[in-house]
Design an enzyme around this catalytic site. Structure first.
Site, PDB file in Angstrom:
ATOM      1  N   TRP A 284      17.536 -26.115   2.819  1.00 16.84           N
ATOM      2  CA  TRP A 284      17.732 -25.871   1.608  1.00 16.84           C
ATOM      3  C   TRP A 284      16.029 -25.746   0.195  1.00 16.84           C
ATOM      4  O   TRP A 284      16.255 -25.063   0.339  1.00 16.84           O
ATOM      5  CB  TRP A 284      18.977 -25.721   0.870  1.00 16.84           C
ATOM      6  CG  TRP A 284      20.375 -25.152   1.483  1.00 16.84           C
ATOM      7  CD1 TRP A 284      21.020 -25.702   2.981  1.00 16.84           C
ATOM      8  CD2 TRP A 284      20.103 -23.557   1.738  1.00 16.84           C
ATOM      9  NE1 TRP A 284      21.798 -24.704   3.389  1.00 16.84           N
ATOM     10  CE2 TRP A 284      21.787 -23.207   2.344  1.00 16.84           C
ATOM     11  CE3 TRP A 284      19.630 -22.512   0.615  1.00 16.84           C
ATOM     12  CZ2 TRP A 284      22.040 -22.399   1.912  1.00 16.84           C
ATOM     13  CZ3 TRP A 284      20.323 -20.861   0.882  1.00 16.84           C
ATOM     14  CH2 TRP A 284      21.346 -20.607   1.718  1.00 16.84           C
TER      15      TRP A 284
ATOM     16  N   ASP B 138      19.708 -29.279  -6.912  1.00 17.76           N
ATOM     17  CA  ASP B 138      20.388 -28.245  -6.350  1.00 17.76           C
ATOM     18  C   ASP B 138      21.937 -28.740  -5.646  1.00 17.76           C
ATOM     19  O   ASP B 138      22.087 -29.157  -4.639  1.00 17.76           O
ATOM     20  CB  ASP B 138      19.805 -27.076  -5.059  1.00 17.76           C
ATOM     21  CG  ASP B 138      20.899 -26.133  -3.975  1.00 17.76           C
ATOM     22  OD1 ASP B 138      22.189 -26.424  -4.874  1.00 17.76           O
ATOM     23  OD2 ASP B 138      20.719 -25.579  -3.210  1.00 17.76           O
TER      24      ASP B 138
ATOM     25  N   LYS C  12      31.699 -22.634  -3.175  1.00 16.39           N
ATOM     26  CA  LYS C  12      31.798 -24.686  -2.482  1.00 16.39           C
ATOM     27  C   LYS C  12      32.839 -24.744  -2.900  1.00 16.39           C
ATOM     28  O   LYS C  12      33.332 -25.283  -2.224  1.00 16.39           O
ATOM     29  CB  LYS C  12      30.450 -24.948  -2.311  1.00 16.39           C
ATOM     30  CG  LYS C  12      29.321 -24.643  -1.915  1.00 16.39           C
ATOM     31  CD  LYS C  12      28.565 -23.987  -0.094  1.00 16.39           C
ATOM     32  CE  LYS C  12      27.929 -22.647  -0.032  1.00 16.39           C
ATOM     33  NZ  LYS C  12      26.380 -23.237  -0.113  1.00 16.39           N
TER      34      LYS C  12
HETATM   35  C1  LIG Z   1      25.094 -22.586   0.620  1.00 19.19           C
HETATM   36  C2  LIG Z   1      23.865 -23.145  -0.252  1.00 19.19           C
HETATM   37  C3  LIG Z   1      22.851 -22.804  -1.452  1.00 19.19           C
HETATM   38  C4  LIG Z   1      23.359 -20.949  -1.071  1.00 19.19           C
HETATM   39  O1  LIG Z   1      23.998 -20.303  -2.249  1.00 19.19           O
HETATM   40  P1  LIG Z   1      23.984 -19.315  -2.561  1.00 19.19           P
HETATM   41  O2  LIG Z   1      25.234 -18.786  -3.645  1.00 19.19           O
HETATM   42  O3  LIG Z   1      24.537 -17.970  -1.189  1.00 19.19           O
HETATM   43  O4  LIG Z   1      22.359 -18.543  -3.037  1.00 19.19           O
HETATM   44  C5  LIG Z   1      22.123 -22.979  -1.766  1.00 19.19           C
HETATM   45  N1  LIG Z   1      22.046 -24.285  -1.731  1.00 19.19           N
HETATM   46  C6  LIG Z   1      22.467 -25.449  -1.347  1.00 19.19           C
HETATM   47  C7  LIG Z   1      22.709 -26.552  -0.690  1.00 19.19           C
HETATM   48  C8  LIG Z   1      23.498 -24.208  -0.364  1.00 19.19           C
HETATM   49  O5  LIG Z   1      24.797 -25.442  -0.394  1.00 19.19           O
END
Ligand SMILES: *Cc1c(COP(=O)(O)O)cnc(C)c1O
Length: 378
Positions: free
Chosen positions: A119, A189, A213
């Site tokens: 990521w 993030d 999530k």
């Molecule tokens: C799931 C995830 C993403 C992607 O998120 P989207 O909503 O699909 O853009 C980005 N970073 C991390 C760490 C993730 O777990």
């Protein structure tokens, strides 16, 4: 519609789901049974407004109240102070990968990224379309088995921000302690670990998280940004994604994701009643410790590639001896109702996602299945 959404029908359905199927999908979207029940009950007629939540005019009093309660609950849970603005946006974390440089460069030409795996690489690839990217630390040389050490002295002095990925959801590497980036604003993030632990928000220039999530349904992206970083987005930044524009309009520059915000509102109450983020951290530690215990005690049937200090509490990854064993494990698990355990496509193996709504019973069922599979196949 009325029948489907009656609390009885919903709880019966939720119980049936809980008894037979446990969902460990990394994509999230799970909701605790109580929240699912409340969501259904309120969806058709929110607080006697006579309107479904999805039909509330977003500029009207009733929705503004809902949005403001969501904001207050989130601020209380995370302890967000008055230096930070909270924005409710769309587009997911993936859109933020571009929006970070568009909003935060403010005339500078360089950003710094910590490369901890899949990521963080996605984030920096996207950023490199807008500016220079300094990879200030990387664990690539050890196969992304750890969180790379960040030395603030090595940060480019003109860097607009330093980006970290709090939880690498493909490999199961996560920060236990967040690093120091000196005078350069720290940007994280937090998509996969958002609201799974307390965080000192004051240390961050910006935190972003897709809500699906651990918080709500897909469609909502939370951005928590220090106010002094707002105000000079690149001119070509879409207005709906200009942090300052959305901050000035209370995240109502355009139609927000009503349904997802509604679910977030219910989830935030649930998180608060459950005991808040300290309790979420206790649960995440307990659940992940149970699984890492099985992995480490399996005599090599299961292997974790991640250095113990950097093992994620919400993304537990492990491998088996070979592709056939992994296939057998996933097939047997599927038959036991243990679903969506296949690892990220970039990393063969097994991945267990332990977001807030995953219950102890699910984890215990999985742990016992893993123990008996290891005995049969050891
Ligand atoms: C799931 C995830 C993403 C992607 O998120 P989207 O909503 O699909 O853009 C980005 N970073 C991390 C760490 C993730 O777990």
């Amino acid at each position: 519609m009325a029948d489907f959404c009656s609390p009885d029908a919903v709880s019966a359905a939720a119980l049936r789901i809980r008894r037979t199927v446990y969902n460990f999908a990394a994509t999230g979207g799970l909701l605790p049974a109580e929240v699912l029940e409340q969501a259904c009950a309120g969806l058709g007629n929110w607080r006697d407004s006579g309107l479904a939540v999805t039909a509330l005019p977003f500029t009207g009093r009733v929705f503004r109240e809902l949005l403001s309660e969501t904001q207050v609950l989130l601020r209380e849970l995370l302890g967000i102070g008055s230096d930070h603005e909270v924005l409710f946006l769309q587009g997911g974390a993936s859109a933020q990968f571009s929006l970070l440089p568009m909003n935060l460069l403010q005339g500078r030409t360089v950003t710094s990224y910590v490369d901890s795996g899949y990521w963080s690489r996605r984030a920096m690839d996207e950023a490199s379309r807008y500016c220079g990217v300094q990879v200030v630390a990387s664990s690539a040389s050890t196969g992304y088995d750890r969180v790379p050490e960040l030395n603030p002295g090595e940060l480019h002095s003109g860097s607009a921000y330093c980006h970290i990925t709090a939880n690498e959801t493909a490999s199961g590497v996560a920060y236990d302690q967040f690093p120091d980036s000196g005078a350069v604003p720290l940007v994280a993030d937090m998509t996969a670990c958002f609201l799974t632990r307390p965080v000192d928000v004051s240390r961050f220039g910006l935190i972003y998280a897709s809500a699906q999530k651990s918080l709500a349904a897909a469609g909502l992206t939370v951005v928590i940004v220090r106010k002094d970083l707002l105000g000079s987005a690149m001119p070509e930044t879409p207005r709906a994604f200009d942090y300052a524009v959305q901050a000035c309009s209370g995240s109502l520059y355009n139609t927000p994701p009503l349904l997802s915000i509604y679910v977030a509102r219910l989830m935030l109450s649930w998180l608060t009643v459950q005991g808040g983020l300290a309790e979420m951290r206790r649960r995440a530690r307990r659940r992940s410790a149970r699984l890492y215990g099985v992995i480490d005690g399996s005599g090599g049937v299961y292997r974790s590639a991640v250095r113990p200090a950097d093992r994620s509490r919400v993304t537990v990854c492990f491998t088996l001896a070979d592709k056939q064993s992994t296939r057998r494990f996933l097939d047997d698990a599927e038959r036991e109702g243990l679903r969506h355990l296949a690892g990220h496509p970039s990393a063969d193996g097994v991945r267990v996602s332990l977001y807030n709504p995953v219950g102890d019973e699910a984890v215990e069922t999985l742990a016992q299945f893993m123990e008996s599979f290891a005995e049969r196949n050891g």
